[in-house]
Design an enzyme around this catalytic site. Structure first.
Site, short mmCIF file in Angstrom:
data_model
loop_
_atom_site.label_atom_id
_atom_site.label_comp_id
_atom_site.label_asym_id
_atom_site.label_seq_id
_atom_site.Cartn_x
_atom_site.Cartn_y
_atom_site.Cartn_z
N TRP A 182 0.82 -1.21 0.00
CA TRP A 182 0.00 0.00 0.00
C TRP A 182 0.85 1.26 0.00
O TRP A 182 0.48 2.26 -0.63
CB TRP A 182 -0.97 -0.04 1.18
CG TRP A 182 -1.68 -1.36 1.20
CD1 TRP A 182 -1.60 -2.35 2.14
CD2 TRP A 182 -2.53 -1.89 0.16
NE1 TRP A 182 -2.35 -3.43 1.76
CE2 TRP A 182 -2.94 -3.19 0.56
CE3 TRP A 182 -3.00 -1.38 -1.05
CZ2 TRP A 182 -3.77 -3.99 -0.21
CZ3 TRP A 182 -3.84 -2.18 -1.83
CH2 TRP A 182 -4.21 -3.46 -1.41
N LYS B 97 -12.95 -2.68 6.37
CA LYS B 97 -12.27 -3.67 7.21
C LYS B 97 -12.81 -3.64 8.65
O LYS B 97 -13.18 -4.66 9.21
CB LYS B 97 -10.76 -3.44 7.19
CG LYS B 97 -10.16 -3.56 5.79
CD LYS B 97 -8.69 -3.19 5.78
CE LYS B 97 -8.12 -3.16 4.38
NZ LYS B 97 -8.04 -4.47 3.74
N ASP C 272 -2.05 6.34 6.60
CA ASP C 272 -3.04 5.44 5.99
C ASP C 272 -3.33 4.37 7.04
O ASP C 272 -2.52 3.49 7.29
CB ASP C 272 -2.47 4.83 4.71
CG ASP C 272 -3.36 3.74 4.12
OD1 ASP C 272 -4.44 3.46 4.68
OD2 ASP C 272 -2.97 3.17 3.08
#
Length: 357
Positions: A100, A191, A167
């Site tokens: 990511w 999530k 993030d």
């Protein structure tokens, strides 16, 4: 009968949230229509929308220095929006801890941002969180707090004078966070906080001033979305509704301190099962950097890993296959996974070991 869903995202939702959404799907609050069927400009939807924003602030104990935005494009659009809005043509510093952050770095480079990767664990296949020191005068310092694939997690955030961008997609709303030097904190909600199709961005007001000075398309400016209270265009109303239910559920559980306590108990149990297996199972991440959210591990060989996934599914446990880039096995034990469900997984793991050791 519901299965135990250890998927990395979209992931399992609290049963209480699902039942409430089910009860209101055809007739929201007995009004005769679904929340998906009414305008985002109605008072009824705005009540859901603004309550969700306020509950984000309550859960993270945010001061008035921060605003909450609901945006589309998932966390991936933030890889571009962050440099577009926050870069000041100085240096933007990133730590590379996996897929990511690599994607975020790639998007910033496409935008020709002056970028420096100040630390990376790529040489060790991202098995740990590297030590880092950011420049005090960087435009911003960027990290990903938890790596879903490799199962690593910052135990504490870097102390930096530069504005910190986090993030937090895969450990969003899983623990309390000290925002003292955080300028922007974001994540996709699929999530730990809802369903896919929504990103939640927590942004410090001085970063909105940077955004306002930029000549950017309206849909890509944080300041525009803030001025319009995240209603600049038609938002993903159903995702915001589910997110609102999740925020209420988190508060009902006792807030993020209690959620963190539960998450630590689950992770400790699962890691103990791995570590006490006499080498039958091995964890991927270094112990000091292990994630409480995503437990990446493997059995003695790839054939047994495949058999593990197959037999687990036969025992109503899904999502345990490791990511294609790493292989092996992975259990994502987000907020909605219970301690009892982790105990069931550990019992299965012990029985599997007895059969195939």
């Amino acid at each position: 009968m519901r299965v135990i869903n250890f998927s990395a995202g979209p992931s399992t939702l609290p049963l209480e949230v699902l039942k409430e959404a089910q009860d209101e799907l055809l007739s929201y609050k007995g009004k005769g229509f679904s929340i998906m069927e009414i305008s985002h400009r109605t008072k009824l939807f705005e009540e859901v929308h603004f309550e969700a924003m306020q509950n984000v602030k309550s859960l993270y104990k945010l001061s008035d220095d921060y605003e909450v935005l609901f945006l589309q494009g998932g966390a991936s659009l933030q890889f571009a929006m962050v440099p577009m809005n926050l870069s000041l043509n100085g240096v933007c510093e990133y730590v590379n801890t996996g897929v990511w952050t690599k994607k975020a770095i790639k998007e910033a480079k496409i935008l020709n941002v002056n970028l420096n990767v100040v630390a990376s664990s790529e040489e060790d296949n991202f098995s740990h969180i590297p030590d880092v020191k950011f420049s005090d005068n960087a435009d911003y310092a960027y990290i990903c707090s938890n790596n879903t694939i490799y199962g690593t997690q910052y135990q504490s955030y870097p102390d930096t004078k530069a504005p910190l961008v986090v993030d937090a997609s895969s450990d969003f709303f899983s623990k309390e966070v000290d925002f003292k030097n955080i300028a922007l904190f974001y994540g996709g909600t699929q999530k730990n906080a809802g369903i896919s199709g929504l990103a939640c961005v927590i942004i410090r007001k001085d970063m909105l001033e940077r955004s306002a000075s930029k000549n950017l398309p309206s849909m890509l400016k944080y300041s525009i979305h803030n001025e319009n209270k995240s209603l600049f265009n038609t938002p993903n109303t159903f995702a915001i509704y589910i997110f609102a239910l999740e925020m209420r559920w988190l508060l009902k559980q006792g807030g993020l301190a209690k959620i963190d306590e539960n998450n630590k108990a689950k992770a400790n149990l699962l890691y103990e099962c791995i570590d006490s297996s006499e080498g039958f199972y091995t964890g991927f991440a270094r112990k000091e950097d292990r994630s409480l959210m995503n437990v990446s591990f493997k059995s003695k060989n790839a054939e047994l890993d495949a058999l593990f996934v197959k037999e687990a599914e036969a025992n109503s446990m899904l999502g345990l296959k490791g990511h294609r880039l790493l292989g092996g096995l992975r259990a994502s034990i987000y907020n909605a996974i219970t301690l009892e469900q982790v105990k069931e997984l550990c019992a299965f793991m012990n029985e599997f070991k007895k059969k195939y050791a």
